[in-house]
Design a protein around this motif. Structure first.
Motif, PDB file in Angstrom:
ATOM      1  N   SER B   6       0.836  -1.166  -0.113  1.00  0.00           N
ATOM      2  CA  SER B   6      -0.084  -0.017  -0.037  1.00  0.00           C
ATOM      3  C   SER B   6       0.843   1.204   0.073  1.00  0.00           C
ATOM      4  CB  SER B   6      -0.956   0.204   1.157  1.00  0.00           C
ATOM      5  OG  SER B   6      -1.694  -0.983   1.414  1.00  0.00           O
ATOM      6  N   LEU B   7       1.914   1.337   0.865  1.00  0.00           N
ATOM      7  CA  LEU B   7       2.813   2.331   1.069  1.00  0.00           C
ATOM      8  C   LEU B   7       3.452   2.692  -0.205  1.00  0.00           C
ATOM      9  CD1 LEU B   7       3.874   4.811   2.565  1.00  0.00           C
ATOM     10  CD2 LEU B   7       5.703   2.921   3.378  1.00  0.00           C
ATOM     11  N   LEU B 115       1.017  16.628   4.101  1.00  0.00           N
ATOM     12  CA  LEU B 115       1.879  15.439   4.436  1.00  0.00           C
ATOM     13  C   LEU B 115       3.180  15.765   5.107  1.00  0.00           C
ATOM     14  CD1 LEU B 115       2.316  12.558   2.930  1.00  0.00           C
ATOM     15  CD2 LEU B 115       3.676  13.825   1.077  1.00  0.00           C
ATOM     16  N   GLN B 116       3.613  16.815   5.384  1.00  0.00           N
ATOM     17  CA  GLN B 116       4.596  17.102   6.482  1.00  0.00           C
ATOM     18  C   GLN B 116       4.243  16.444   7.578  1.00  0.00           C
ATOM     19  OE1 GLN B 116       6.514  21.084   6.387  1.00  0.00           O
ATOM     20  NE2 GLN B 116       4.627  21.485   5.503  1.00  0.00           N
ATOM     21  N   LYS B 117       3.074  16.304   7.887  1.00  0.00           N
ATOM     22  CA  LYS B 117       2.600  15.780   9.144  1.00  0.00           C
ATOM     23  C   LYS B 117       2.485  14.339   9.188  1.00  0.00           C
ATOM     24  CE  LYS B 117      -0.009  19.934  10.162  1.00  0.00           C
ATOM     25  NZ  LYS B 117      -0.825  20.184   8.928  1.00  0.00           N
ATOM     26  N   SER B 118       2.844  13.594   8.219  1.00  0.00           N
ATOM     27  CA  SER B 118       2.630  12.158   8.025  1.00  0.00           C
ATOM     28  C   SER B 118       3.575  11.347   9.027  1.00  0.00           C
ATOM     29  CB  SER B 118       3.151  11.729   6.668  1.00  0.00           C
ATOM     30  OG  SER B 118       3.305  10.281   6.614  1.00  0.00           O
ATOM     31  N   LYS B 119       3.075  10.240   9.603  1.00  0.00           N
ATOM     32  CA  LYS B 119       3.849   9.531  10.577  1.00  0.00           C
ATOM     33  C   LYS B 119       5.199   8.699   9.900  1.00  0.00           C
ATOM     34  CE  LYS B 119       0.740   8.881  14.331  1.00  0.00           C
ATOM     35  NZ  LYS B 119      -0.591   8.217  14.427  1.00  0.00           N
ATOM     36  N   GLU B 180      -5.555   3.146   0.518  1.00  0.00           N
ATOM     37  CA  GLU B 180      -5.030   4.632   0.730  1.00  0.00           C
ATOM     38  C   GLU B 180      -5.930   5.087   2.108  1.00  0.00           C
ATOM     39  OE1 GLU B 180      -4.545   7.372  -2.588  1.00  0.00           O
ATOM     40  OE2 GLU B 180      -4.757   8.993  -1.158  1.00  0.00           O
ATOM     41  N   LEU B 181      -7.224   4.628   2.178  1.00  0.00           N
ATOM     42  CA  LEU B 181      -7.788   5.375   3.384  1.00  0.00           C
ATOM     43  C   LEU B 181      -7.189   4.459   4.579  1.00  0.00           C
ATOM     44  CD1 LEU B 181     -11.457   5.431   2.216  1.00  0.00           C
ATOM     45  CD2 LEU B 181     -10.053   7.257   2.860  1.00  0.00           C
ATOM     46  N   ASP B 182      -6.663   3.146   4.361  1.00  0.00           N
ATOM     47  CA  ASP B 182      -6.068   2.519   5.585  1.00  0.00           C
ATOM     48  C   ASP B 182      -5.076   3.244   5.926  1.00  0.00           C
ATOM     49  OD1 ASP B 182      -6.432   0.110   7.115  1.00  0.00           O
ATOM     50  OD2 ASP B 182      -4.577  -0.709   6.074  1.00  0.00           O
ATOM     51  N   LEU B 183      -4.001   3.851   4.981  1.00  0.00           N
ATOM     52  CA  LEU B 183      -2.862   4.592   5.276  1.00  0.00           C
ATOM     53  C   LEU B 183      -3.333   5.658   5.990  1.00  0.00           C
ATOM     54  CD1 LEU B 183      -0.562   4.239   2.050  1.00  0.00           C
ATOM     55  CD2 LEU B 183      -0.443   2.943   4.312  1.00  0.00           C
ATOM     56  N   VAL B 184      -4.411   6.333   5.710  1.00  0.00           N
ATOM     57  CA  VAL B 184      -4.885   7.440   6.359  1.00  0.00           C
ATOM     58  C   VAL B 184      -5.240   7.201   7.658  1.00  0.00           C
ATOM     59  CG1 VAL B 184      -6.717   9.241   6.541  1.00  0.00           C
ATOM     60  CG2 VAL B 184      -6.024   8.608   4.068  1.00  0.00           C
ATOM     61  N   ALA B 185      -5.799   6.010   8.105  1.00  0.00           N
ATOM     62  CA  ALA B 185      -6.160   5.907   9.567  1.00  0.00           C
ATOM     63  C   ALA B 185      -4.798   5.608  10.206  1.00  0.00           C
ATOM     64  CB  ALA B 185      -6.874   4.353   9.410  1.00  0.00           C
ATOM     65  N   GLN B 186      -4.089   5.247   9.591  1.00  0.00           N
ATOM     66  CA  GLN B 186      -2.537   5.031  10.521  1.00  0.00           C
ATOM     67  C   GLN B 186      -1.550   6.329  10.393  1.00  0.00           C
ATOM     68  OE1 GLN B 186      -0.358   1.472   8.887  1.00  0.00           O
ATOM     69  NE2 GLN B 186      -1.939   1.099   7.712  1.00  0.00           N
ATOM     70  N   GLY B 187      -2.324   7.438   9.727  1.00  0.00           N
ATOM     71  CA  GLY B 187      -1.636   8.674  10.020  1.00  0.00           C
ATOM     72  C   GLY B 187      -0.494   8.815   9.025  1.00  0.00           C
ATOM     73  N   ILE B 188      -0.576   7.918   7.914  1.00  0.00           N
ATOM     74  CA  ILE B 188       0.663   8.113   6.968  1.00  0.00           C
ATOM     75  C   ILE B 188       0.224   8.764   5.718  1.00  0.00           C
ATOM     76  CG2 ILE B 188       2.056   6.531   5.387  1.00  0.00           C
ATOM     77  CD1 ILE B 188       2.021   4.441   7.521  1.00  0.00           C
ATOM     78  N   ALA B 189      -0.842   8.561   5.399  1.00  0.00           N
ATOM     79  CA  ALA B 189      -1.394   9.422   4.009  1.00  0.00           C
ATOM     80  C   ALA B 189      -2.396  10.559   4.510  1.00  0.00           C
ATOM     81  CB  ALA B 189      -2.310   8.380   3.077  1.00  0.00           C
ATOM     82  N   VAL B 190      -2.385  11.528   3.458  1.00  0.00           N
ATOM     83  CA  VAL B 190      -3.034  12.668   3.817  1.00  0.00           C
ATOM     84  C   VAL B 190      -4.579  12.459   3.528  1.00  0.00           C
ATOM     85  CG1 VAL B 190      -3.664  14.771   2.952  1.00  0.00           C
ATOM     86  CG2 VAL B 190      -1.270  14.213   2.959  1.00  0.00           C
ATOM     87  N   ASP B 191      -5.735  12.784   4.276  1.00  0.00           N
ATOM     88  CA  ASP B 191      -6.653  12.638   4.087  1.00  0.00           C
ATOM     89  C   ASP B 191      -7.401  13.732   3.139  1.00  0.00           C
ATOM     90  OD1 ASP B 191      -9.748  12.516   4.321  1.00  0.00           O
ATOM     91  OD2 ASP B 191      -9.700  13.134   6.123  1.00  0.00           O
TER      92      ASP B 191
END
Lengths: 169, 252
Positions: B6-7, B115-119, B180-191
């Motif tokens: 996914s990443l 995206l700067q706030k991505s984990k 992608e929504l899964d990555l959003v939930a993990q704080g990696i992708a931008v909502d």
């Protein structure tokens, strides 16, 4: 004991790097530009950390080659150049003496601290950039994109010379 | 899809947007309306391709198997590219090119900011670098929208045509699939929904200043993020990849 493993002191390496000119602005060195972020020995290997000025700056590859060459000339063969993105390169790292070298060379140095400038999304000409030739502040922005990624193109309304301005980023 | 896959796909989507738009804009090199603008477009193209390069290096490291950024750029076929349809649209007149840049730059500015706030530390670091350049890009295209919209009847008309033709690609910028929504939930992708109102208000502000109206009743197109492209991408890739495909493994 660890020191015995390698021949050159870290400060000596910094001196070597400080003699490598920027490929596009030869009056300042890679160290003065702020591209070199770290120098350390990891066991017998020398590790140099650099950061890109602009993501697409074509001079970055040249800088790596210049570092490579200078180290080899000093007999240092076991080294690695690492690319680091964080913290992102900023013109705030330039010292006053570096800025004055730029000015003498004919490039107007970055004027403000980036904090004051980043974020303006509509027409945003830098104010009061003194002309590096005649010092007049009666200058105007021609284009925010100039001869290299890091410079804007400006013009002096008094001496009528066009000049490069090192952008604040 | 596991998390690494996914990443990897997510990074490709971001990088492909930058690369394809950068390539499109580079086609303008030596064809600008005047020298300074030619230099500006080439500089922006360089920034975009540079940002894409950083992302491809990261993606290649995740993919492993000794893959490099060049493999991702030169050896993938059309269906494997995940860029949005907007960025692959061919250059026509200058108003159209600036309109395409402006729509993407506005999206990209707010996207990179978020995206700067991505984990994910690498993504966050690359975004912190990219946002500095995106700010210049957005200011550049925004100023042109105002100048063309508020310029002559001819420039106003051309810009109006450009907005009408390109508006159908706006909605796709914000589309997100399950992975992608899964990555959003993990704080990696931008909502992307969280940046939509900022996007809309900046577009509205500039268009109003330019004396332009936001097109209405447009049927939205999408598919790029799934690899289903307009016919234009194939031609772009054929040119971009020709040297590498003719001389496999060539270095320059």
């Amino acid at each position: 004991m660890v020191k015995m493993l390698h021949s050159k002191e870290v400060s000596f390496i910094w001196d070597i790097l400080n003699e490598i000119p920027d490929p596009e602005i030869p009056v300042i060195s890679l160290v003065e530009l702020g591209v070199v972020r770290g120098v350390e020995w990891v066991d017998t290997q020398l590790q140099i950390t650099i950061t890109p000025t602009y993501s697409g700056c074509p001079a970055m590859r040249m800088m790596e080659m210049d570092i490579d060459q200078s180290l080899r000339k000093e007999g240092i063969l076991d080294f690695k150049i690492n690319m680091q993105y964080h913290p992102a390169w900023t013109t705030d790292w330039m010292s006053e003496s570096t800025k004055s070298k730029l000015k003498t060379y004919g490039i107007a140095p970055p004027q403000a601290h980036t904090k004051q400038r980043i974020g303006a999304l509509i027409s945003d000409a830098p104010n009061e950039v003194p002309c590096p030739q005649c010092n007049s502040v009666n200058t105007k922005l021609i284009s925010e994109f100039g001869s290299t990624a890091c410079k804007s193109l400006m013009k002096c309304n008094d001496c009528l010379e066009a000049f490069d301005y090192f952008k604040c980023i | 899809m596991n998390n690494q896959t996914s990443l990897f796909q997510y990074i490709l989507k971001i990088a492909d947007n930058q690369l394809i738009l950068g390539h499109r804009l580079s086609e303008q090199c030596s064809k600008g309306p005047f020298l300074e603008e030619d230099i500006a477009c080439s500089n922006i193209a360089l920034d975009l391709i540079g940002a894409a390069n950083s992302l491809y290096i990261y993606a290649a490291a995740i993919e492993g198997e000794n893959k490099t950024e060049d493999d991702l750029v030169f050896l993938r076929s059309e269906r494997a590219f995940k860029n949005v349809l907007l960025v692959e649209q061919p250059n026509t007149d200058f108003a159209y090119i600036m309109c395409r840049q402006f729509l993407f730059d506005t999206y990209d500015y707010f996207f990179q900011q978020a995206l700067q706030k991505s984990k994910d530390e690498t993504l966050a670091a690359i975004a912190a670098k990219t946002i500095k350049e995106s700010t210049y890009h957005l200011r550049h295209s925004g100023n042109w929208i105002i100048r063309l919209g508020d310029g002559t009847p001819e420039s106003n008309l051309r810009l109006k045509v450009a907005f009408t033709n390109l508006w159908c690609y706006v909605e796709e910028l914000f589309e997100q699939d399950a992975a992608e929504l899964d990555l959003v939930a993990q704080g990696i992708a931008v909502d992307t929904q969280s940046i939509k109102s900022q996007f809309n208000s900046h577009i509205a502000e500039i268009m109003q200043t330019a004396g332009m109206e936001i097109p209405t009743g447009i049927f939205m197109q999408s598919g790029g993020k799934k690899g289903v492209h307009t016919e234009h991408l194939g031609f772009l890739l054929a040119e971009m990849q020709s040297v590498h495909r003719s001389f496999p493994g060539v270095k320059w």
